[in-house]
Design an enzyme around this catalytic site. Structure first.
Site, PDB file in Angstrom:
ATOM      1  N   ASN A 169       0.410  -1.073   0.273  1.00 16.06           N
ATOM      2  CA  ASN A 169      -0.270  -0.395   0.074  1.00 16.06           C
ATOM      3  C   ASN A 169       0.953   1.546   0.205  1.00 16.06           C
ATOM      4  O   ASN A 169       1.737   1.362   0.952  1.00 16.06           O
ATOM      5  CB  ASN A 169      -1.022   0.053   0.952  1.00 16.06           C
ATOM      6  CG  ASN A 169      -1.929   1.103   1.305  1.00 16.06           C
ATOM      7  OD1 ASN A 169      -1.841   2.130   0.383  1.00 16.06           O
ATOM      8  ND2 ASN A 169      -2.354   1.471   2.537  1.00 16.06           N
ATOM      9  N   LYS A 211       0.051   4.597  -0.347  1.00 18.04           N
ATOM     10  CA  LYS A 211      -0.659   4.928   0.224  1.00 18.04           C
ATOM     11  C   LYS A 211       0.080   6.680  -0.804  1.00 18.04           C
ATOM     12  O   LYS A 211      -0.259   6.579  -1.591  1.00 18.04           O
ATOM     13  CB  LYS A 211      -0.330   6.007   1.711  1.00 18.04           C
ATOM     14  CG  LYS A 211      -0.159   4.509   2.300  1.00 18.04           C
ATOM     15  CD  LYS A 211       0.011   4.614   4.130  1.00 18.04           C
ATOM     16  CE  LYS A 211      -0.347   3.319   5.179  1.00 18.04           C
ATOM     17  NZ  LYS A 211      -0.247   3.393   6.277  1.00 18.04           N
ATOM     18  N   HIS A 224      -9.568   0.917   5.711  1.00 20.60           N
ATOM     19  CA  HIS A 224      -8.312   0.750   6.177  1.00 20.60           C
ATOM     20  C   HIS A 224      -8.526   2.307   7.466  1.00 20.60           C
ATOM     21  O   HIS A 224      -8.930   2.938   7.064  1.00 20.60           O
ATOM     22  CB  HIS A 224      -7.716   1.987   5.131  1.00 20.60           C
ATOM     23  CG  HIS A 224      -5.757   2.041   5.369  1.00 20.60           C
ATOM     24  ND1 HIS A 224      -5.580   2.762   6.493  1.00 20.60           N
ATOM     25  CD2 HIS A 224      -4.618   0.867   5.278  1.00 20.60           C
ATOM     26  CE1 HIS A 224      -4.437   2.387   6.878  1.00 20.60           C
ATOM     27  NE2 HIS A 224      -3.558   1.205   6.453  1.00 20.60           N
ATOM     28  N   GLU A 279      -7.060   4.646   8.216  1.00 17.87           N
ATOM     29  CA  GLU A 279      -6.377   6.104   7.593  1.00 17.87           C
ATOM     30  C   GLU A 279      -7.592   6.635   7.219  1.00 17.87           C
ATOM     31  O   GLU A 279      -8.342   7.687   7.311  1.00 17.87           O
ATOM     32  CB  GLU A 279      -5.707   5.872   6.985  1.00 17.87           C
ATOM     33  CG  GLU A 279      -4.149   5.744   7.574  1.00 17.87           C
ATOM     34  CD  GLU A 279      -3.217   5.587   6.911  1.00 17.87           C
ATOM     35  OE1 GLU A 279      -3.147   5.527   5.552  1.00 17.87           O
ATOM     36  OE2 GLU A 279      -1.928   4.923   7.954  1.00 17.87           O
ATOM     37  N   GLU A 332      -5.143  -4.729  11.079  1.00 14.54           N
ATOM     38  CA  GLU A 332      -4.222  -3.686  10.644  1.00 14.54           C
ATOM     39  C   GLU A 332      -4.573  -3.050  12.663  1.00 14.54           C
ATOM     40  O   GLU A 332      -4.947  -2.407  12.547  1.00 14.54           O
ATOM     41  CB  GLU A 332      -3.765  -2.613   9.607  1.00 14.54           C
ATOM     42  CG  GLU A 332      -3.522  -3.343   8.522  1.00 14.54           C
ATOM     43  CD  GLU A 332      -3.436  -2.039   7.140  1.00 14.54           C
ATOM     44  OE1 GLU A 332      -2.480  -2.436   6.870  1.00 14.54           O
ATOM     45  OE2 GLU A 332      -3.283  -0.822   7.239  1.00 14.54           O
ATOM     46  N   GLY A 377       2.865   2.142  10.700  1.00 16.09           N
ATOM     47  CA  GLY A 377       4.298   3.740  10.726  1.00 16.09           C
ATOM     48  C   GLY A 377       4.564   4.090  11.747  1.00 16.09           C
ATOM     49  O   GLY A 377       5.199   4.934  11.472  1.00 16.09           O
ATOM     50  N   SER A 379       3.814  -2.011  10.362  1.00 20.04           N
ATOM     51  CA  SER A 379       5.772  -1.757  10.548  1.00 20.04           C
ATOM     52  C   SER A 379       5.999  -3.389  10.497  1.00 20.04           C
ATOM     53  O   SER A 379       6.949  -3.656  10.678  1.00 20.04           O
ATOM     54  CB  SER A 379       5.990  -1.548  12.023  1.00 20.04           C
ATOM     55  OG  SER A 379       5.448  -0.007  11.891  1.00 20.04           O
TER      56      SER A 379
HETATM   57  P1  13P Z   1       3.242   0.688   7.463  1.00 21.83           P
HETATM   58  O1  13P Z   1       3.640  -0.845   7.067  1.00 21.83           O
HETATM   59  O2  13P Z   1       4.337   2.048   6.718  1.00 21.83           O
HETATM   60  O3  13P Z   1       3.356   0.030   9.104  1.00 21.83           O
HETATM   61  O4  13P Z   1       1.190   0.914   7.095  1.00 21.83           O
HETATM   62  C1  13P Z   1       0.727  -0.052   7.127  1.00 21.83           C
HETATM   63  C2  13P Z   1      -0.339   0.045   6.248  1.00 21.83           C
HETATM   64  O5  13P Z   1      -1.099   0.917   7.058  1.00 21.83           O
HETATM   65  C3  13P Z   1      -0.382  -0.692   5.484  1.00 21.83           C
HETATM   66  O6  13P Z   1      -1.720  -0.772   4.823  1.00 21.83           O
END
Ligand code: 13P
Length: 250
Positions: free
Chosen positions: A9, A11, A96, A98, A168, A174, A213
């Site tokens: 992803n 983003k 997600h 976010e 997640e 992140g 992560s």
């Molecule tokens: P990270 O791997 O940067 O922690 O992000 C995970 C994520 O949100 C994947 O959709």
């Protein structure tokens, strides 16, 4: 056998030029991806068609990060599932954290998005996960059960069988803080059991990905867990070397 997936992803990262060079690095080493793993890249909308042009002769699949809750019409700025299918997307991330957190996407909206995705022949990668305060209060199982009950458990078995789930934990996204393999396995098993209460044996076929992560140094241990069928990778998917190393962790 469940499908093993390693999805990147991106983003809101990369210009088109940067994104294409990342994909070129991945296809140059496609032969290193284990045969049992489906790699998926999930770039921003603007890159999808160009990325598809690079990927079409390879076995790396294409996904999108979101889709509209409606089929089409006067929804300025939205992108419909059918449009994603028309540029050869096979997967779409839905729910997600976010999107839930910054864009107010709740279960009723996510149900509409799942319906749109399935109607267009896309595979929804549906995300669930608890916030730090929910984990600290010991409420994470309740939160995740609720997220699943209000969405996936409402599907009919045929639609359900097309879903991919991603766990997640918000506190691991992140932050560099990964759930331990035991913590992740515990939640994955719980999700599978919750699915089995409604869908029975079908739940044993559901691919459940871990995200948060995930990186080359911890992927092998996570992927070795019984109920972890791959990863939804953020930051580490922006470096071809790291993303390939994660795919090779199987
Ligand atoms: P990270 O791997 O940067 O922690 O992000 C995970 C994520 O949100 C994947 O959709």
């Amino acid at each position: 056998m469940r499908t093993k997936i390693v999805a990147g992803n991106w983003k809101m990262n990369t210009t088109l030029e940067q994104g294409l060079s990342l994909v070129k690095e991945l296809i140059a080493k496609e032969n290193e991806i284990p045969a049992c793993v489906q790699m998926v890249v999930v770039p921003p909308f603007t890159h999808l068609y160009s990325v598809y042009q690079l990927l079409k002769d390879y076995r790396i699949a294409l996904g999108a990060q979101n889709c509209a809750a409606q089929a089409k019409g006067a929804y300025t700025g939205e992108v419909a599932a059918e449009m994603l299918a028309s540029v050869w997307c096979q997967y779409v991330i839905i729910g997600h954290s976010e999107r839930r957190e910054y864009y107010g996407e709740d279960s009723p909206i996510l149900c509409q998005k799942i319906t749109q995705a399935l109607h267009s022949g896309l595979i929804p990668v549906f995300c669930v996960g608890e916030r730090l305060e929910e984990r600290e209060a010991g409420n994470h199982f309740e939160v995740i059960a609720q997220q699943v009950k209000e969405t996936v458990l409402l599907l009919n078995p045929v639609d359900f069988s097309k879903m991919v789930i991603a766990y997640e934990p918000v506190w691991a996204i992140g932050t560099g803080k990964t759930a331990s393999s035991a913590q992740a396995q515990e939640v994955h098993a719980f999700i599978r059991q919750t699915l089995a209460e409604v869908f029975g044996a079908l739940a044993a076929q559901t691919t459940i990905l871990y995200g948060g992560s995930c990186k080359p140094s911890n992927a092998a241990e996570l992927f070795a867990q019984d109920d972890i069928d791959g990863g939804l990778i953020g930051g580490a998917s922006l470096q071809a070397e790291d993303f390939l190393a994660i795919a090779k962790a199987f």
